[in-house]
Design a protein around this motif. Structure first.
Motif, mmCIF file in Angstrom:
data_model
loop_
_atom_site.group_PDB
_atom_site.id
_atom_site.type_symbol
_atom_site.label_atom_id
_atom_site.label_comp_id
_atom_site.label_asym_id
_atom_site.label_seq_id
_atom_site.Cartn_x
_atom_site.Cartn_y
_atom_site.Cartn_z
ATOM 1 N N THR A 41 7.018 0.101 9.819
ATOM 2 C CA THR A 41 6.982 0.292 8.367
ATOM 3 C C THR A 41 6.855 1.773 8.072
ATOM 4 O O THR A 41 5.997 2.448 8.643
ATOM 5 C CB THR A 41 5.799 -0.456 7.712
ATOM 6 N N VAL A 42 7.721 2.278 7.199
ATOM 7 C CA VAL A 42 7.650 3.663 6.735
ATOM 8 C C VAL A 42 7.819 3.635 5.216
ATOM 9 O O VAL A 42 8.862 3.219 4.706
ATOM 10 C CB VAL A 42 8.743 4.547 7.366
ATOM 11 N N LEU A 43 6.789 4.076 4.506
ATOM 12 C CA LEU A 43 6.851 4.202 3.048
ATOM 13 C C LEU A 43 6.638 5.666 2.694
ATOM 14 O O LEU A 43 5.642 6.266 3.111
ATOM 15 C CB LEU A 43 5.787 3.326 2.389
ATOM 16 N N ASP A 44 7.574 6.226 1.936
ATOM 17 C CA ASP A 44 7.465 7.634 1.570
ATOM 18 C C ASP A 44 7.295 7.765 0.058
ATOM 19 O O ASP A 44 7.231 6.751 -0.657
ATOM 20 C CB ASP A 44 8.691 8.411 2.077
ATOM 21 N N PRO A 45 7.200 8.997 -0.485
ATOM 22 C CA PRO A 45 6.964 9.157 -1.928
ATOM 23 C C PRO A 45 8.042 8.553 -2.822
ATOM 24 O O PRO A 45 7.811 8.378 -4.012
ATOM 25 C CB PRO A 45 6.893 10.681 -2.096
ATOM 26 N N GLU A 46 9.209 8.241 -2.274
ATOM 27 C CA GLU A 46 10.259 7.634 -3.085
ATOM 28 C C GLU A 46 10.132 6.112 -3.170
ATOM 29 O O GLU A 46 10.872 5.481 -3.930
ATOM 30 C CB GLU A 46 11.638 7.990 -2.501
ATOM 31 N N SER A 47 9.211 5.534 -2.414
ATOM 32 C CA SER A 47 9.130 4.065 -2.371
ATOM 33 C C SER A 47 8.438 3.490 -3.595
ATOM 34 O O SER A 47 8.946 2.554 -4.214
ATOM 35 C CB SER A 47 8.416 3.608 -1.096
ATOM 36 N N ASP A 48 7.260 4.004 -3.957
ATOM 37 C CA ASP A 48 6.543 3.514 -5.130
ATOM 38 C C ASP A 48 5.451 4.511 -5.504
ATOM 39 O O ASP A 48 5.212 5.509 -4.807
ATOM 40 C CB ASP A 48 5.953 2.114 -4.886
ATOM 41 N N ALA A 49 4.778 4.207 -6.605
ATOM 42 C CA ALA A 49 3.755 5.127 -7.111
ATOM 43 C C ALA A 49 2.556 5.230 -6.186
ATOM 44 O O ALA A 49 1.860 6.260 -6.168
ATOM 45 C CB ALA A 49 3.306 4.688 -8.503
ATOM 46 N N ALA A 50 2.290 4.186 -5.407
ATOM 47 C CA ALA A 50 1.123 4.200 -4.528
ATOM 48 C C ALA A 50 1.291 5.150 -3.345
ATOM 49 O O ALA A 50 0.316 5.427 -2.644
ATOM 50 C CB ALA A 50 0.839 2.783 -4.024
#
Length: 337
Positions: free
Chosen positions: A308-317
């Motif tokens: 799993t990789v979530l960056d600043p473009e994924s959501d506000a969190a």
């Protein structure tokens, strides 16, 4: 004595005249036939062929024929019979189709679904409510009755040996059990992600998460920094925002447990270099500088090591950090944004 003319001469003369007449007659007939044939003409349009009557059907002269019409099935071929219902193996086979059953006026009680279950998150998937009447997605951490997943001694030893080979600085720490499923069976505390690259503050996590972090840094982050920001020197520190923490996803009050609560995740906030300013993780989709290219590169490469990789473009969190975790999914599925 008078001498007579032989009769054979008279006969020969008469024969010659008859033969000449026959020849003239033949020539006249041939000439007349030739003239007749020369004047003969073919009709302007030949006769049209009549359609062949269908031997199996009575021809209807008023209905047009269709190329798509199929011939009738021979009478001697029996009509196919319905396949016996396999749900009832004890029911005898019958040559007649079963009589349709009338639909009940009211639906009966729900029965367990036959076949494989639907994947989680499917709009048609049904989840059994708990005794309190809440589905799992609406339960608090205390209501979910979770447990800590055990870890194999052999797998843990193999993982820590790989960390030592890469030069990661870490130490073992006692088992963590914060209740409600929060905890790590065999946790470690990492102080250097790679030799000379500190992890601040120290991060508590499972060994597989630390190994993914070290490989990502060695094979992707450091080469990308050398190509994009050579004037800033080498990376000396990785600043992390969260490693182990007992909570639900995104700090919500209900829902699924976070991978941080299992020691599988780490949040990266910024990279510190020998020279220049820190490279903070923030929205850089429209950043056309080399710093923006560096962040987009390491974010995309993270999916090679983490699931799993979530960056600043994924959501506000996740506007201010990378979320990286090593959750295991069926079929090796990865989610990277």
């Amino acid at each position: 004595m008078q001498r007579k003319t032989p009769s054979c001469v008279v006969f020969s003369h008469g024969y010659e005249e008859s033969d000449a007449l026959r020849k003239l007659s033949t020539l006249a007939i041939l000439f007349a036939a030739t003239a007749f044939l020369a004047g003969a003409r073919l009709p302007p349009q030949g006769p049209m062929p009549e359609p062949r009557p269908d031997a199996g059907q009575a021809t209807n002269p008023t209905s047009p024929s269709s190329e798509k019409a199929e011939p009738p099935a021979p009478e001697e071929v029996p009509a196919p019979q319905p396949k016996p219902d396999l749900k009832d193996p004890e029911a005898p086979a019958s040559s007649q189709p079963p009589a349709p059953q009338a639909a009940p006026s009211k639906p009966g009680p729900a029965e367990p679904m036959q076949g494989p279950p639907r994947p989680p998150g499917s709009p048609e998937s049904s989840q059994s409510p708990t005794e309190e009447g809440k589905p799992p997605g609406e339960q608090t951490l205390e209501e979910q009755d979770l447990t800590i997943e055990p870890e194999s001694d052999a797998e843990h030893a193999e993982c820590t040996a790989a960390l030592q080979a890469l030069g990661v600085v870490f130490k073992d720490t006692p088992r963590i059990d914060d209740g409600n499923g929060c905890g790590v069976d065999k946790p470690i505390i990492v102080s250097e992600a790679l030799p000379g690259i500190k992890l601040k503050p120290e991060a508590t996590m499972r060994c597989p998460a630390a190994l993914a972090l070290a490989r990502w840094m060695k094979d992707s982050v450091i080469p990308a920094a050398s190509a994009a920001l050579p004037e800033q020197g080498r990376i000396t520190t990785v600043n992390q925002a969260t490693s182990y923490m007992c909570r639900l996803r995104n700090g919500a009050g209900t829902g699924k447990i976070s991978e941080h609560a299992r020691g599988n995740a780490i949040d990266i906030a910024s990279f510190h270099f020998e020279k220049g300013e820190d490279v903070a993780v923030r929205s850089r989709r429209e950043d056309s500088t080399l710093t923006g290219a560096f962040q987009r590169t390491v974010s995309a490469a993270g999916c090679l090591y983490f699931t799993t990789v979530l960056d600043p473009e994924s959501d506000a969190a996740h506007e201010t950090h990378f979320h990286l975790d090593v959750i295991e999914r069926k079929g090796g599925y990865r989610y990277c944004h």
